[in-house]
Scaffold this motif. Sequence first.
Motif, PDB file in Angstrom:
ATOM      1  N   ASP A 157       0.837  -1.213   0.000  1.00  0.00           N
ATOM      2  CA  ASP A 157       0.000   0.000   0.000  1.00  0.00           C
ATOM      3  C   ASP A 157       0.866   1.255   0.000  1.00  0.00           C
ATOM      4  OD1 ASP A 157      -2.231  -1.626   0.033  1.00  0.00           O
ATOM      5  OD2 ASP A 157      -2.534  -1.454   2.202  1.00  0.00           O
ATOM      6  N   ASN A 178       2.632   1.643  -3.363  1.00  0.00           N
ATOM      7  CA  ASN A 178       1.733   2.169  -4.393  1.00  0.00           C
ATOM      8  C   ASN A 178       1.465   3.658  -4.192  1.00  0.00           C
ATOM      9  OD1 ASN A 178       1.555  -0.258  -5.751  1.00  0.00           O
ATOM     10  ND2 ASN A 178      -0.223  -0.942  -4.584  1.00  0.00           N
ATOM     11  N   GLU A 179       1.346   4.105  -2.927  1.00  0.00           N
ATOM     12  CA  GLU A 179       1.187   5.536  -2.648  1.00  0.00           C
ATOM     13  C   GLU A 179       2.396   6.316  -3.161  1.00  0.00           C
ATOM     14  OE1 GLU A 179       0.285   6.560   1.417  1.00  0.00           O
ATOM     15  OE2 GLU A 179      -1.112   4.885   1.581  1.00  0.00           O
ATOM     16  N   ARG A 214       4.459   5.433  -5.570  1.00  0.00           N
ATOM     17  CA  ARG A 214       4.422   5.440  -7.037  1.00  0.00           C
ATOM     18  C   ARG A 214       3.443   6.485  -7.559  1.00  0.00           C
ATOM     19  NH1 ARG A 214       4.837  -0.207  -6.073  1.00  0.00           N
ATOM     20  NH2 ARG A 214       6.878  -0.934  -6.735  1.00  0.00           N
ATOM     21  N   GLU A 215       2.273   6.581  -6.925  1.00  0.00           N
ATOM     22  CA  GLU A 215       1.285   7.575  -7.340  1.00  0.00           C
ATOM     23  C   GLU A 215       1.809   8.991  -7.122  1.00  0.00           C
ATOM     24  OE1 GLU A 215      -2.569   6.864  -5.597  1.00  0.00           O
ATOM     25  OE2 GLU A 215      -2.509   4.756  -6.173  1.00  0.00           O
ATOM     26  N   LEU A 216       2.508   9.203  -6.011  1.00  0.00           N
ATOM     27  CA  LEU A 216       3.076  10.508  -5.707  1.00  0.00           C
ATOM     28  C   LEU A 216       4.136  10.907  -6.735  1.00  0.00           C
ATOM     29  CD1 LEU A 216       3.288  12.840  -3.542  1.00  0.00           C
ATOM     30  CD2 LEU A 216       5.175  11.526  -2.582  1.00  0.00           C
ATOM     31  N   ALA A 259       4.480   9.601  -9.846  1.00  0.00           N
ATOM     32  CA  ALA A 259       4.048   9.404 -11.236  1.00  0.00           C
ATOM     33  C   ALA A 259       4.127  10.668 -12.093  1.00  0.00           C
ATOM     34  CB  ALA A 259       2.641   8.813 -11.278  1.00  0.00           C
ATOM     35  N   PRO A 260       3.675  11.847 -11.608  1.00  0.00           N
ATOM     36  CA  PRO A 260       3.769  13.039 -12.455  1.00  0.00           C
ATOM     37  C   PRO A 260       5.218  13.408 -12.803  1.00  0.00           C
ATOM     38  CG  PRO A 260       2.318  13.451 -10.584  1.00  0.00           C
ATOM     39  CD  PRO A 260       2.968  12.128 -10.358  1.00  0.00           C
ATOM     40  N   ARG A 289       5.917   2.451 -21.033  1.00  0.00           N
ATOM     41  CA  ARG A 289       4.743   2.577 -20.176  1.00  0.00           C
ATOM     42  C   ARG A 289       3.659   1.587 -20.593  1.00  0.00           C
ATOM     43  NH1 ARG A 289       6.214   6.742 -17.337  1.00  0.00           N
ATOM     44  NH2 ARG A 289       7.338   8.445 -18.281  1.00  0.00           N
ATOM     45  N   GLY A 298       6.845  -2.024 -10.492  1.00  0.00           N
ATOM     46  CA  GLY A 298       7.399  -0.782  -9.991  1.00  0.00           C
ATOM     47  C   GLY A 298       8.757  -0.461 -10.569  1.00  0.00           C
TER      48      GLY A 298
END
Length: 139
Positions: free
Chosen positions: A44, A47-48, A50-52, A54-55, A80, A90
Amino acid sequence: MAKKIRQIVDVTDDMTGEDVPEGKADSITLTLDGMTIDLDLHVDGANELRELLAPYFAAGSATLRRAAAGAPTMTATVVRGARRPSATRGTPRVRVSADDPHSPDARRKWLRAQGHEVNDRGRLAEALNEEYNKAHGLA
């Protein structure tokens, strides 16, 4: 009588300090300003992260560093949307840019022109890489 050896590895989340249940751990390697760190996280938290990030990954370009000392850095692009096995989830897949003037194919072409016998695939010998680097001012 058959024996089965089972290795148990306890993983602690590097951010929370809590134990991670078996099968719920993920490792992430990050490099920033030349410093590389490895993080063991609960899936978890991974994944947080990675989301942070990602931009930033979407806006930037990935770089694949060569293992040989003194070898040049090669530009690479992240592939991608490629499905990856969970063990490598990841870890972005990279493809060396065809425009890289110091790609392995470019090195092979130059080395052949210098009279060296070079395989079409596989790692180039360190001595050949050193010769290429010296001739191209990369040493």
